[in-house]
Structure formats: structure tokens, C-alpha cells
Scaffold this motif. Structure first.
Motif, PDB file in Angstrom:
ATOM      1  N   UNK A 140       0.813  -1.229   0.000  1.00  0.00           N
ATOM      2  CA  UNK A 140       0.000   0.000   0.000  1.00  0.00           C
ATOM      3  C   UNK A 140       0.844   1.277   0.000  1.00  0.00           C
ATOM      4  N   UNK A 141       2.086   1.188   0.550  1.00  0.00           N
ATOM      5  CA  UNK A 141       2.873   2.421   0.585  1.00  0.00           C
ATOM      6  C   UNK A 141       3.906   2.476  -0.533  1.00  0.00           C
ATOM      7  N   UNK A 142       3.617   1.789  -1.622  1.00  0.00           N
ATOM      8  CA  UNK A 142       4.500   1.876  -2.780  1.00  0.00           C
ATOM      9  C   UNK A 142       4.362   3.257  -3.426  1.00  0.00           C
ATOM     10  N   UNK A 143       5.472   3.756  -3.972  1.00  0.00           N
ATOM     11  CA  UNK A 143       5.466   5.060  -4.656  1.00  0.00           C
ATOM     12  C   UNK A 143       6.373   4.977  -5.882  1.00  0.00           C
ATOM     13  N   UNK A 144       6.263   5.978  -6.771  1.00  0.00           N
ATOM     14  CA  UNK A 144       7.154   5.960  -7.946  1.00  0.00           C
ATOM     15  C   UNK A 144       8.598   6.136  -7.534  1.00  0.00           C
ATOM     16  N   UNK A 145       8.838   6.808  -6.393  1.00  0.00           N
ATOM     17  CA  UNK A 145      10.226   6.973  -5.945  1.00  0.00           C
ATOM     18  C   UNK A 145      10.820   5.609  -5.544  1.00  0.00           C
ATOM     19  N   UNK A 146       9.991   4.765  -4.911  1.00  0.00           N
ATOM     20  CA  UNK A 146      10.491   3.436  -4.514  1.00  0.00           C
ATOM     21  C   UNK A 146      10.742   2.574  -5.757  1.00  0.00           C
ATOM     22  N   UNK A 147       9.864   2.710  -6.728  1.00  0.00           N
ATOM     23  CA  UNK A 147      10.054   2.006  -7.999  1.00  0.00           C
ATOM     24  C   UNK A 147      11.370   2.471  -8.645  1.00  0.00           C
ATOM     25  N   UNK A 148      11.630   3.780  -8.568  1.00  0.00           N
ATOM     26  CA  UNK A 148      12.876   4.323  -9.129  1.00  0.00           C
ATOM     27  C   UNK A 148      14.082   3.710  -8.425  1.00  0.00           C
ATOM     28  N   UNK A 149      14.041   3.684  -7.089  1.00  0.00           N
ATOM     29  CA  UNK A 149      15.183   3.145  -6.351  1.00  0.00           C
ATOM     30  C   UNK A 149      15.431   1.682  -6.708  1.00  0.00           C
ATOM     31  N   UNK A 150      14.357   0.875  -6.742  1.00  0.00           N
ATOM     32  CA  UNK A 150      14.522  -0.552  -7.070  1.00  0.00           C
ATOM     33  C   UNK A 150      15.143  -0.720  -8.454  1.00  0.00           C
ATOM     34  N   UNK A 151      14.717   0.152  -9.394  1.00  0.00           N
ATOM     35  CA  UNK A 151      15.217   0.037 -10.773  1.00  0.00           C
ATOM     36  C   UNK A 151      16.693   0.437 -10.848  1.00  0.00           C
ATOM     37  N   UNK A 152      17.058   1.506 -10.119  1.00  0.00           N
ATOM     38  CA  UNK A 152      18.456   1.961 -10.092  1.00  0.00           C
ATOM     39  C   UNK A 152      19.341   0.861  -9.494  1.00  0.00           C
ATOM     40  N   UNK A 153      18.882   0.308  -8.372  1.00  0.00           N
ATOM     41  CA  UNK A 153      19.667  -0.749  -7.714  1.00  0.00           C
ATOM     42  C   UNK A 153      19.742  -1.986  -8.627  1.00  0.00           C
ATOM     43  N   UNK A 154      18.607  -2.338  -9.221  1.00  0.00           N
ATOM     44  CA  UNK A 154      18.571  -3.487 -10.136  1.00  0.00           C
ATOM     45  C   UNK A 154      19.525  -3.295 -11.296  1.00  0.00           C
ATOM     46  N   UNK A 155      19.695  -2.048 -11.751  1.00  0.00           N
ATOM     47  CA  UNK A 155      20.556  -1.758 -12.910  1.00  0.00           C
ATOM     48  C   UNK A 155      22.037  -1.808 -12.547  1.00  0.00           C
TER      49      UNK A 155
END
Ligand SMILES: Cc1cc2nc3c(=O)[nH]c(=O)nc-3n(C[C@H](O)[C@H](O)[C@H](O)COP(=O)(O)OP(=O)(O)OC[C@H]3O[C@@H](n4cnc5c(N)ncnc54)[C@H](O)[C@@H]3O)c2cc1C
Length: 568
Positions: free
Chosen positions: A60-75
Motif C-alpha cells: 500500500x505504501x509503494x510510490x514511484x520513488x520506490x520504484x525508481x530506487x529498485x530500478x536503479x539498484x537493479x541496474x
């Protein structure tokens, strides 16, 4: 005959269709695809598309900023953070737009779009239509394009991109049915031509994914970015390498070795099976190399076990996976584990473009899997590619809409006519009898890429691959096809595409040799650590005068996230 459009889009997958839908109201748009649009590889996407909708009770507390962080770390910190921010911010709007255009997403009981966990995502944010998400999205966009009367040229094969004096003038097309060569002039050409999976022998990609668009852009002088980063998907069916979606693990599937252990516990104790793909692929290969795989006439494998999910859930959430297993290997995953191994899956590198899809060549844009913005860096997260295609297809359209009227581009006929003459000459040569058949070279290329430039790499093996690619390039000079019939001559198209596949392979191999570090999907046994001091940068490949790639570097854009060690 010469055709003229304001904007020419090559590719009938999600990228090409989304760009066309965005531009067709204001401009004269033509869309070319070598297959009927709904046969593009986008149709095969299974598991889903990421957006921080926060619909899942566990997220429920997902945000586009968290999506950004996961993608940066994943990359592995190689993705450009400004572009990743744009993609993640756009994601919820894109998913709702597709929903409003009719995409039948799976739902939670409260009616909201269902979301499942995917590898490397800190939250369950992958939206899906059972395990046929690409099918639902592509048909939705295709219907939208037909409704908006986009002019589509199906079964037209683009043989070459026309660039002169730093400007793109259009393309040369071969009409597959008639065999006629047609120059198409356009102020702006957009490539959404997809990935290069078939440069590898073992790949989850459709046979049409040759990467010819990437190769022809490169040959025309457009730079390519980060070509050494090739994604290997951890779970592909033994023998055929058909994808077993990450959704299998997202729904709770386990990976087991021959001791019955969930071995991911050793390597990624928190994320387990839902660690990112580069990591899970390496863990599976390590288990196999250390003797903990299962033996099968088709190779050594690891088990993907879904049995504990139960028949009801498997039928509801993973019906396509079940029928693929039953049809191709005679196994019902309700009753038995699925035999899997890693294989090539996705092209992180590609045509060097910015977040507007613009390349350094005037009037030439690219988006989707053939392009590298870069939002995936050294390793793409599952569910971020479908997102990439629609977001950057849309943003390229928006940028073209703004810039085309200002740019006053005047594409010329002359360079197109002289390029057409060159293609004619080439086809004449390829249809002279007596040379080596193209399928033999393609098989040798696929074998060397799969065997020497795979999940684990060493200098010795990559150097051997480089040698072999150069040799196949020499053999290519004497390739010829068995029939000169211009009508539906697929062997001729394969021969033309093979030249581009060889160029693509050459850039992958050279990039892999030069990058003396391990980052994301590029793992060098001889340089097992990431080296940010030397290699926190993109590689750019340009075709040199003698035909060999020239490699230079470009800064990675960092906004909020300083590189850290990746732990899952
Ligand atoms: C089996 C599988 C499952 C996947 N599942 C997921 C998933 O669940 N989630 C996710 O995010 N990603 C997934 N991916 C990745 C994702 O599907 C692709 O990256 C994405 O669909 C690519 O879309 P695209 O529009 O860039 O290219 P494509 O859909 O590959 O389309 C390329 C188009 O270009 C045309 N074309 C190419 N060359 C020429 C030429 N020379 N002349 C004329 N036309 C040409 C083709 O005809 C085609 O229309 C999956 C990939 C595979 C292989």
C-alpha cells in the motif's frame, strides 16, 4: 515508386504502435512491420508490467520513488537516474491509459488492477493479465491503431536505413509478398524494431528477433550503447528455452537443486527466488557447475516447483505456463516440477537515444527494446520492459510532435535512390548460386555467443568469440541463398539480416572484452568485482572506417542514488 510520409515508424510491437497512436492525429504516419503487428515479440510477454499503483494489500505504501530506487539498484547503478525517474513517474498513468483503452488486466476482489511481486522489486507492483500480459496489451494497442486509422504496411521488411550528412532520410523496404524494393522517404523515422535475442542459439526470443534494426542503424552511423549487457533469464524450459515467466516465482514458485534444497537461501536470503535475474541466473549456473543439477538428455537442469500453489491458482494465474509445459515437455506443473535452465532473454544495450527517443542523427528516433535510454543499465528488472516500450513510445511521439514543426527537415530523394541501388546490387550478389548458405553461419554465430559470451565470461573465451565472429564476417562475403525468387523469399531476408546480426554480435563481444569488471548481467570471472572508479560509465560503439567497432565512454547520470553494494 517512392513512398513519402511525415513520420515513418518501423515496428508493430508495443513501442511502434504506441508511437503511431500518439502521432497519427496530426501527421501523415506510416507503420512498417516485417510481420503482422500482433505477431511481434511483444505478444509473447507473460508476467506483467510494473507501476506503483499500490493496489496490493502488501504494498500500500509503494510510490514511484520506490520504484525508481529498485530500478536503479537493479541496474547495478548503470541506469541513467533521470530517465528512470521519468519512466517510474509515468508508469501508473500508462497502465490506467491502457486499462481505459480496454486492456483486460487481472483484478483483485475489490475490482482494482491486481499486482504480483517480481524479481528485484521491493513491492508487489507488477500488473498483469494472467500470464498473457503482452497479448492483452498488444491487442489493445493494435485495436487502438486500427480505430485511429494508422496506415500499416504489414509484411514489409526494412533492409536499410538511409542516413546522409547527419540526417535520416527514410528507409529501403522489401515488400515480402512481391519482392519489390521500395524507398520510403520521411522527415522522421522511428525504430521500434525490438531485441537481438537470436544472435544467441539459446534464447526465449521469437525467431524474428534478429536485432536487424539495431544493426542497420549502426551500419548507417548511429552509435550503440552498453551492448555488452545481455540479460539471461533464469527460468527457461529445458530443450526449447521457452520462457517460464518470473510470475511463476512471483506467485510463490520455488527453485530446487538435486538435494531438494531451496538453494537461493544461500545466495539471497531475503529476496530468495525473487532476487533480480542476473543474480538468480548465476546461482542456477553455480548449482549446476558444482554438481547439484539434474541430468536430462537435453542438458543439466534445476527444478522450478509450482506444485504447492495448487491446481486452482496455477490454472487461474499461470494457465499459459501450464499448457506450454504439457505441450512441449509432457509435464503438468500441477503434478511435477518444471525442468529449467537460464538462457538469453533481453537486450539491455541498443541504439543510443535520450529520454525523448532522439539519437545523435537528425530525424532518427528509437525506443523500446532496440534502444538504450538507459533505464535498465546493467540488468533489467522483470516487468520494466513492457513499461519502457509504452512510456518511451509515447514520449518519443510527444517529442516529435513538438519538434517536427520547428525542425523543418527536408528528407532527400537522392540518397534514398542511391541506397536502393546498393541494396539491389547486394540482392543480386546474394542470389548468385554457389556460396555458403546463411543458416550455417547463423548457427555458428548462435553457438559461439551462447557458449562463450554467456552468464559467466572470461577474457580467454570472449577473445575466442571475437575471433570467431570476425571469421564468420569473412565467410559472409561469400554467402548465397538457394533461390532467386523475389516472392516470399525468407532465406534472402535471413541473409540480409545476418549481416546486421554479425555487426550486433561484434559490438557485444568487443564491449564484453573491454569491460574489465563485473556489473549486473556482465560477469567476468577474471574481474569478479564491480569497479565504479573505472567503469561507472556507458560504452558507446560506433562503426569505424575499417568496419570494426570503435568504443568510447559516456557518463552515467546520477541524481539521488549514490552507488552502493547490491544485496538482496
Ligand atoms: C517470451 C518473453 C516474455 C516477456 N515477458 C515480459 C514481461 O512479462 N514483462 C516485461 O516487462 N517484459 C517482458 N518481455 C520483454 C518485452 O516483451 C519486450 O522487450 C518488448 O515487448 C519489446 O517490444 P518492442 O516494441 O520494443 O519490440 P517487438 O515487440 O519485438 O517488436 C519489434 C517489431 O519490429 C519489427 N521489425 C523488426 N525488424 C524489422 C525490419 N527489419 N523490417 C520491418 N520490421 C521490423 C517487427 O516486425 C516487430 O513488429 C518478454 C520477452 C519475451 C521474449
Amino acid at each position: 515508386m517512392m513512398l513519402t510520409h511525415d513520420i515513418l515508424i518501423v515496428g508493430g510491437g508495443l513501442t511502434g504502435l504506441r508511437a503511431a497512436v500518439g502521432l497519427c492525429d496530426k501527421f501523415n504516419v506510416g507503420l512498417i512491420s516485417k510481420v503482422y503487428p500482433v505477431r511481434s515479440h511483444s505478444i509473447a510477454a507473460q508476467g506483467g508490467i510494473n507501476a506503483s499503483l499500490a493496489n496490493n494489500p502488501d504494498g500500500r505504501d509503494d510510490t514511484w520513488e520506490k520504484h525508481t530506487f529498485d530500478t536503479v539498484k537493479g541496474s547495478d547503478y548503470l541506469g541513467d537516474q533521470d530517465a528512470i525517474e521519468i519512466m517510474c513517474k509515468e508508469a501508473p498513468g500508462i497502465v490506467y491509459e491502457m486499462e481505459h483503452w480496454g486492456c483486460p488486466f487481472s483484478r483483485f476482489p475489490d475490482g482494482t488492477i491486481a499486482q504480483r511481486p517480481f524479481g528485484g522489486g521491493g513491492f508487489p507492483r507488477t500488473c498483469f493479465s494472467a500470464d498473457v500480459t503482452g497479448h492483452s496489451l498488444l491487442n489493445t494497442l493494435y485495436e487502438r491503431a486500427v480505430y485511429k486509422k494508422v496506415k500499416i504496411y504489414p509484411e514489409w521488411f526494412v533492409t536499410s536505413l538511409c542516413v546522409e550528412d547527419g540526417q535520416c532520410h527514410g528507409v529501403i523496404v522489401l515488400d515480402i509478398k512481391s519482392g519489390e524494393l521500395i524507398p520510403v522517404r520521411a522527415k522522421v523515422t522511428v525504430f521500434g524494431t525490438g531485441g537481438y535475442g537470436r544472435v544467441y542459439r539459446n534464447s526465449t526470443n521469437a525467431l524474428i528477433n534478429t536485432g536487424s534494426g539495431i544493426g542497420m542503424a549502426y551500419k548507417a552511423g548511429v552509435p550503440l550503447k552498453d551492448m555488452e549487457f545481455v540479460q539471461f533469464h533464469p527460468t527457461t524450459l529445458i530443450g526449447t528455452n521457452i520462457l517460464m515467466t518470473e510470475g511463476c516465482r512471483g506467485e510463490g514458485g520455488y527453485l530446487l537443486n538435486n538435494k531438494g534444497e531451496r538453494f537461493m537461501q544461500k545466495y539471497a536470503p531475503t529476496a530468495m527466488e525473487l532476487a533480480p535475474r542476473d543474480i538468480v541466473s548465476r546461482c542456477i549456473m553455480t548449482e549446476i557447475e558444482e554438481g547439484r543439477g539434474f541430468e536430462h538428455p537435453l542438458g543439466t537442469y534445476i527444478e522450478l516447483d509450482l506444485r504447492h500453489l495448487g491446481k486452482k491458482k496455477i490454472i487461474e494465474r499461470l494457465p499459459g505456463i501450464r499448457s506450454i509445459c504439457m505441450d512441449f515437455i509432457g509435464i503438468d506443473p500441477v503434478k511435477k516440477p518444471i525442468p529449467i535452465m537460464p538462457s538469453q532473454h533481453y537486450s539491455m544495450g541498443g541504439i543510443d537515444v535520450n529520454e525523448k527517443g532522439a539519437s545523435p542523427i537528425k530525424g532518427f528516433y528509437a525506443a523500446g527494446e532496440c534502444a538504450c535510454v538507459s533505464v535498465h543499465g546493467a540488468n533489467r528488472l522483470g516487468g520494466n520492459s513492457l513499461l519502457d516500450t509504452i512510456v518511451f513510445g509515447k514520449l518519443a511521439a510527444r517529442a516529435i510532435e513538438e519538434e517536427l514543426p520547428k525542425d523543418k527537415l527536408k528528407p532527400k530523394e537522392k540518397p534514398l535512390l542511391s541506397l536502393k541501388a546498393q541494396v539491389e546490387k547486394k540482392i543480386n550478389k546474394l542470389t548468385q548460386a554457389g556460396g555458403e548458405r546463411p543458416y550455417k553461419l547463423a548457427a555458428d554465430l548462435g553457438a559461439v555467443m551462447s557458449e562463450k559470451v554467456g552468464v559467466f565470461r572470461t577474457k580467454k573465451e570472449i577473445a575466442q568469440a571475437l575471433d570467431e565472429v570476425k571469421k564468420i564476417k569473412e565467410r559472409y562475403i561469400n554467402v548465397s541463398v538457394s533461390s532467386a525468387d523475389p516472392h516470399m523469399n525468407y532465406e534472402l531476408h535471413n541473409a540480409i539480416e545476418l549481416e546486421y546480426m554479425l555487426e550486433v554480435a561484434h559490438t557485444i563481444v568487443l564491449g564484453a572484452l573491454l569491460r574489465e569488471e563485473s556489473r549486473g548481467a556482465h560477469f567476468r570471472r577474471d574481474f569478479p568485482k564491480r569497479n565504479d572508479k573505472k567503469w561507472l560509465k556507458h560504452t558507446i560503439a560506433k562503426m569505424g572506417k575499417k568496419g570494426d567497432p570503435l568504443i568510447s565512454c559516456k557518463q552515467v547520470k546520477i541524481t539521488n542514488y549514490q552507488p552502493m553494494e547490491r544485496k538482496y
